[in-house]
Design a protein around this motif. Structure first.
Motif, mmCIF file in Angstrom:
data_model
loop_
_atom_site.group_PDB
_atom_site.id
_atom_site.type_symbol
_atom_site.label_atom_id
_atom_site.label_comp_id
_atom_site.label_asym_id
_atom_site.label_seq_id
_atom_site.Cartn_x
_atom_site.Cartn_y
_atom_site.Cartn_z
ATOM 1 N N PHE A 55 0.833 -1.203 0.000
ATOM 2 C CA PHE A 55 0.000 0.000 0.000
ATOM 3 C C PHE A 55 0.869 1.256 0.000
ATOM 4 N N SER A 56 1.917 1.227 0.787
ATOM 5 C CA SER A 56 2.810 2.366 0.879
ATOM 6 C C SER A 56 3.480 2.653 -0.461
ATOM 7 N N LEU A 57 3.926 1.606 -1.152
ATOM 8 C CA LEU A 57 4.562 1.786 -2.458
ATOM 9 C C LEU A 57 3.581 2.322 -3.490
ATOM 10 N N ILE A 58 2.355 1.823 -3.467
ATOM 11 C CA ILE A 58 1.337 2.307 -4.403
ATOM 12 C C ILE A 58 1.032 3.776 -4.132
ATOM 13 N N LYS A 59 0.909 4.121 -2.864
ATOM 14 C CA LYS A 59 0.628 5.505 -2.488
ATOM 15 C C LYS A 59 1.749 6.435 -2.979
ATOM 16 N N GLY A 60 2.984 5.985 -2.809
ATOM 17 C CA GLY A 60 4.117 6.793 -3.277
ATOM 18 C C GLY A 60 4.169 6.890 -4.784
ATOM 19 N N ALA A 61 3.869 5.787 -5.480
ATOM 20 C CA ALA A 61 3.896 5.787 -6.941
ATOM 21 C C ALA A 61 2.823 6.712 -7.509
ATOM 22 N N VAL A 62 1.670 6.768 -6.867
ATOM 23 C CA VAL A 62 0.600 7.656 -7.319
ATOM 24 C C VAL A 62 1.015 9.115 -7.135
ATOM 25 N N ALA A 63 1.723 9.408 -6.064
ATOM 26 C CA ALA A 63 2.129 10.789 -5.788
ATOM 27 C C ALA A 63 3.242 11.250 -6.722
ATOM 28 N N LEU A 64 4.114 10.307 -7.138
ATOM 29 C CA LEU A 64 5.266 10.667 -7.956
ATOM 30 C C LEU A 64 4.813 10.988 -9.375
ATOM 31 N N GLN A 65 5.209 12.142 -9.864
ATOM 32 C CA GLN A 65 4.835 12.568 -11.205
ATOM 33 C C GLN A 65 6.079 13.062 -11.929
ATOM 34 N N PHE A 66 6.179 12.708 -13.201
ATOM 35 C CA PHE A 66 7.267 13.253 -14.003
ATOM 36 C C PHE A 66 6.705 14.300 -14.938
ATOM 37 N N VAL A 67 7.297 15.476 -14.909
ATOM 38 C CA VAL A 67 6.892 16.556 -15.787
ATOM 39 C C VAL A 67 7.987 16.746 -16.812
ATOM 40 N N GLY A 68 7.639 16.514 -18.073
ATOM 41 C CA GLY A 68 8.623 16.644 -19.153
ATOM 42 C C GLY A 68 8.682 18.048 -19.718
ATOM 43 N N ASP A 69 9.613 18.245 -20.658
ATOM 44 C CA ASP A 69 9.796 19.555 -21.287
ATOM 45 C C ASP A 69 8.536 20.045 -21.977
ATOM 46 N N GLN A 70 7.773 19.124 -22.558
ATOM 47 C CA GLN A 70 6.598 19.502 -23.335
ATOM 48 C C GLN A 70 5.333 19.571 -22.489
ATOM 49 N N ASP A 71 5.388 19.138 -21.239
ATOM 50 C CA ASP A 71 4.212 19.095 -20.383
ATOM 51 C C ASP A 71 3.962 20.452 -19.731
ATOM 52 N N PHE A 72 2.721 20.671 -19.345
ATOM 53 C CA PHE A 72 2.369 21.881 -18.606
ATOM 54 C C PHE A 72 2.140 21.489 -17.154
ATOM 55 N N TYR A 73 2.796 22.187 -16.237
ATOM 56 C CA TYR A 73 2.650 21.907 -14.808
ATOM 57 C C TYR A 73 2.486 23.222 -14.059
ATOM 58 N N LEU A 74 1.520 23.248 -13.152
ATOM 59 C CA LEU A 74 1.306 24.424 -12.321
ATOM 60 C C LEU A 74 0.899 23.979 -10.932
ATOM 61 N N GLN A 75 1.527 24.562 -9.931
ATOM 62 C CA GLN A 75 1.106 24.338 -8.555
ATOM 63 C C GLN A 75 0.866 25.703 -7.945
ATOM 64 N N SER A 76 -0.309 25.894 -7.345
ATOM 65 C CA SER A 76 -0.651 27.196 -6.783
ATOM 66 C C SER A 76 0.281 27.530 -5.626
ATOM 67 N N GLU A 77 0.381 28.815 -5.337
ATOM 68 C CA GLU A 77 1.278 29.280 -4.271
ATOM 69 C C GLU A 77 0.972 28.612 -2.933
ATOM 70 N N ASP A 78 -0.333 28.444 -2.620
ATOM 71 C CA ASP A 78 -0.708 27.820 -1.353
ATOM 72 C C ASP A 78 -0.728 26.300 -1.442
ATOM 73 N N LYS A 79 -0.366 25.760 -2.620
ATOM 74 C CA LYS A 79 -0.247 24.314 -2.868
ATOM 75 C C LYS A 79 -1.558 23.554 -2.676
ATOM 76 N N ASP A 80 -2.681 24.267 -2.771
ATOM 77 C CA ASP A 80 -3.982 23.610 -2.689
ATOM 78 C C ASP A 80 -4.401 23.029 -4.032
ATOM 79 N N LEU A 81 -3.774 23.528 -5.098
ATOM 80 C CA LEU A 81 -4.183 23.113 -6.434
ATOM 81 C C LEU A 81 -2.946 22.764 -7.254
#
Length: 128
Positions: A55-81
């Motif tokens: 369960f712990s490994l699955i939870k970590g794998a779901v949280a881990l994200q790779f953002v590539g050069d062509q991808d769009f990524y945004l995290q709000s300042e308060d990290k809620d979004l």
């Protein structure tokens, strides 16, 4: 350049938290083998530990994200979004105007198709 603009892995700390559970379990098991100390636990206890590790490994794998050069990524300042949009790797090269038009069209289609999901997300985000 901020972290939000830099390609690479996101939420690595959450992945490491989950990996620590596996690492500690393996380290404990190897020490017991090395010291010739059996675990002396029931099948249920072993299953509970293994389920916890999985369960712990699955939870970590779901949280881990790779953002590539062509991808769009945004995290709000308060990290809620957090928003991650992955672009297809095999998209047809086109002029910037056509690409922007197609992207907007695709986003509108997703919004229309997933309207109920966005309403649910908005309600959750709003605390309702």
């Amino acid at each position: 350049m901020s972290e939000n603009e830099t390609p690479g892995f996101r939420n690595y700390d959450k992945w490491m938290e989950s990996y620590d559970v596996l690492h500690n379990w393996l380290q404990d098991s190897l020490e017991r083998i090395q010291n010739n100390q059996p675990h002396n636990m029931s099948k249920e206890e072993r299953n509970e530990i293994i389920n916890n590790v999985a369960f712990s490994l699955i939870k970590g794998a779901v949280a881990l994200q790779f953002v590539g050069d062509q991808d769009f990524y945004l995290q709000s300042e308060d990290k809620d979004l957090e928003i991650l949009i992955r672009f297809k790797k095999n998209y047809t090269p086109m002029k910037k105007d056509a690409l922007a038009f197609n992207l907007m069209k695709d986003i509108i289609l997703v919004l229309e198709q997933e309207k109920h999901q966005f309403e649910r997300i908005a309600a959750t985000y709003n605390g309702n």
